[in-house]
Motif scaffolding. Structure first.
Motif, mmCIF file in Angstrom:
data_model
loop_
_atom_site.group_PDB
_atom_site.id
_atom_site.type_symbol
_atom_site.label_atom_id
_atom_site.label_comp_id
_atom_site.label_asym_id
_atom_site.label_seq_id
_atom_site.Cartn_x
_atom_site.Cartn_y
_atom_site.Cartn_z
ATOM 1 N N HIS A 1 -19.095 -48.139 17.760
ATOM 2 C CA HIS A 1 -18.606 -48.768 16.535
ATOM 3 C C HIS A 1 -17.114 -48.505 16.317
ATOM 4 O O HIS A 1 -16.600 -48.711 15.227
ATOM 5 C CB HIS A 1 -19.401 -48.274 15.327
ATOM 6 N N GLY A 2 -16.440 -48.039 17.354
ATOM 7 C CA GLY A 2 -14.999 -47.860 17.283
ATOM 8 C C GLY A 2 -14.533 -46.462 16.967
ATOM 9 O O GLY A 2 -13.325 -46.216 16.875
ATOM 10 N N GLY A 3 -15.469 -45.522 16.795
ATOM 11 C CA GLY A 3 -15.086 -44.152 16.489
ATOM 12 C C GLY A 3 -14.898 -43.311 17.727
ATOM 13 O O GLY A 3 -14.921 -43.811 18.858
ATOM 14 N N ARG A 4 -14.724 -41.997 17.518
ATOM 15 C CA ARG A 4 -14.559 -41.069 18.633
ATOM 16 C C ARG A 4 -15.866 -40.388 19.020
ATOM 17 O O ARG A 4 -15.930 -39.719 20.046
ATOM 18 C CB ARG A 4 -13.528 -39.990 18.271
ATOM 19 N N GLY A 5 -16.883 -40.491 18.140
ATOM 20 C CA GLY A 5 -18.152 -39.845 18.435
ATOM 21 C C GLY A 5 -18.054 -38.333 18.483
ATOM 22 O O GLY A 5 -18.749 -37.685 19.273
ATOM 23 N N LEU A 6 -17.207 -37.743 17.622
ATOM 24 C CA LEU A 6 -17.017 -36.297 17.640
ATOM 25 C C LEU A 6 -18.274 -35.566 17.170
ATOM 26 O O LEU A 6 -19.054 -36.076 16.373
ATOM 27 C CB LEU A 6 -15.848 -35.907 16.728
ATOM 28 N N THR A 7 -18.437 -34.351 17.683
ATOM 29 C CA THR A 7 -19.517 -33.496 17.200
ATOM 30 C C THR A 7 -19.227 -33.091 15.753
ATOM 31 O O THR A 7 -18.100 -33.244 15.249
ATOM 32 C CB THR A 7 -19.635 -32.227 18.045
ATOM 33 N N LEU A 8 -20.243 -32.537 15.076
ATOM 34 C CA LEU A 8 -20.072 -32.106 13.698
ATOM 35 C C LEU A 8 -18.926 -31.116 13.565
ATOM 36 O O LEU A 8 -18.063 -31.245 12.688
ATOM 37 C CB LEU A 8 -21.377 -31.481 13.189
#
Length: 389
Positions: free
Chosen positions: A68-75
């Motif tokens: 969806h265009g994000g970085r998919g970073l961990t919490l």
């Protein structure tokens, strides 16, 4: 709860810190500290350009999935990003409502068509969003919404009034909670609609605040229209979507909020040292108490992120709102008589006066203290529900 960071996390922290140090030492450096609660009127166009600079370098929507265009970073990487952003004193982001609230809601509940239409423009900071929740008779009691919407062919027609609508005066879109089932009451029969603000049926009136700004607005909807397919979730199920969005509001960005509080507290201590107020044992004790409470608050915020505790968000809202309000009061006591007059005509406030005035609202907006206590009593402790007329 393990609060240690891995080697990869610390490498990521170094990456974030280096980017911010490099960016804020150049043309954007003059924007440090601008914007935020009570100051959202400051340098709007310049901060919008800064937001787009972040987007161009992949630093918007960092927690969104990559598809969806994000970085998919961990919490924990998201926590690091918000901590470092706050520590750098970077300008408050203009895109908060789209990035932190609506975007995650569309990812969870939106149709593929809605996601494709809106998410890329939020990531790129090309469209800004306002929140159409509160009404004159439905503030903390959101289930009392009276704004109505009806289907007319392939469009919803909306009539009603919203209030305390942050940044509606420069946003292009608004997400609105409206009653779409005639005769329905409370949380039944509500729908979550996406509406363009620039149309004949919508009037936006800024509300002047005690702090001198006008980031809040009244929004009047008189035959305003939006396409029938711009309802998020099923019609009549808007309460579920609205509550999920409020859950996203109390996500990882609250950790950055705590870092910002720490900077404010350090500033008040510096003023106290400069004018001698630190020598007052009562004031010194109050400042020390705020420091201790702030560290507990930080740990509480991290605990809330790493648990499924149903009451964690309400507890944290109660804690930080009361703490911030007390900080504003201590700041005025540190200033003494100097804090009673504006710096210049007609109403030029310094940052501590603005802190005191705006923090009076902390225990009201985003769910008042009374509402948070009811939530904890009824949903966590299992006490009888409050009688409602």
């Amino acid at each position: 709860m393990d609060l240690t960071y891995s080697t990869d996390d610390e490498a990521f922290r170094a990456e974030v810190r280096a980017f911010l140090e490099d960016s804020l030492s150049g043309e954007w450096g003059e924007l440090r500290g601008l914007g935020g609660p009570g100051k959202d009127h400051e340098a709007v166009e310049e901060r919008l350009a800064w937001n787009r600079h972040l987007a161009a370098h992949g630093w918007t929507c960092v927690g969104w999935p990559t598809e969806h265009g994000g970085r998919g970073l961990t919490l924990w990487q998201q926590v690091i990003f918000h901590e470092e952003y706050a520590r750098s004193n970077a300008p408050a982001r203009v895109n908060h409502l789209g990035e932190e609230l609506l975007g995650p809601t569309l990812i969870a509940f939106g149709t593929p068509e809605q996601q494709q239409r809106f998410l890329p423009k939020i990531v790129a900071v090309e469209e800004l969003w306002a929140q159409g929740y509160s009404e004159p008779g439905a503030g903390s009691d959101l289930a009392n919404v009276q704004t109505k919407a009806r289907l007319d062919g392939d469009q919803w027609v909306v009539d009603g009034q919203k209030v305390w609508t942050s940044n509606a005066h420069f946003s292009q879109w608004i997400f609105v909670i409206a009653r779409t089932e005639p005769g329905s009451q409370r949380h039944h029969g509500l729908s979550f609609l996406l509406m363009p603000l620039d149309q004949e049926g919508i009037e936006v009136r800024p509300i002047e605040q005690l702090t001198g700004g006008s980031e809040f607005n009244e929004v009047f909807l008189s035959g305003a229209r939006t396409d029938a397919d711009l309802v998020v979730g099923d019609p009549g199920q808007g309460w579920k979507v609205a509550m999920a969005l409020l859950g996203f509001e109390r996500g990882v960005s609250v950790v950055g909020q705590v870092v910002g509080f720490a900077r404010e507290l350090a500033g008040v201590v510096e003023v106290a040292r400069g004018n001698g107020a630190i020598d007052d044992p009562v004031l010194r004790d109050r400042l020390a108490s705020l420091k201790v409470e702030l560290e507990v608050m930080r740990l509480q915020a991290l605990r809330g992120l790493s648990s499924d505790d149903a009451g964690a968000a309400s507890v944290f809202k109660l804690v930080w709102a009361g703490w911030h309000k007390r900080l504003g009061e201590v700041a005025m006591d540190v200033l003494g008589a100097e804090g009673l007059t504006a710096r210049g005509a007609p109403y030029d406030l310094d940052e501590w006066q603005r802190l005191f005035l705006f923090s009076r609202a902390d225990t009201i907006y985003g769910g008042s203290d009374e509402i948070q206590r009811n939530i904890l009593a009824e949903r966590v402790l299992g006490l009888p529900r409050e009688a409602r007329g």
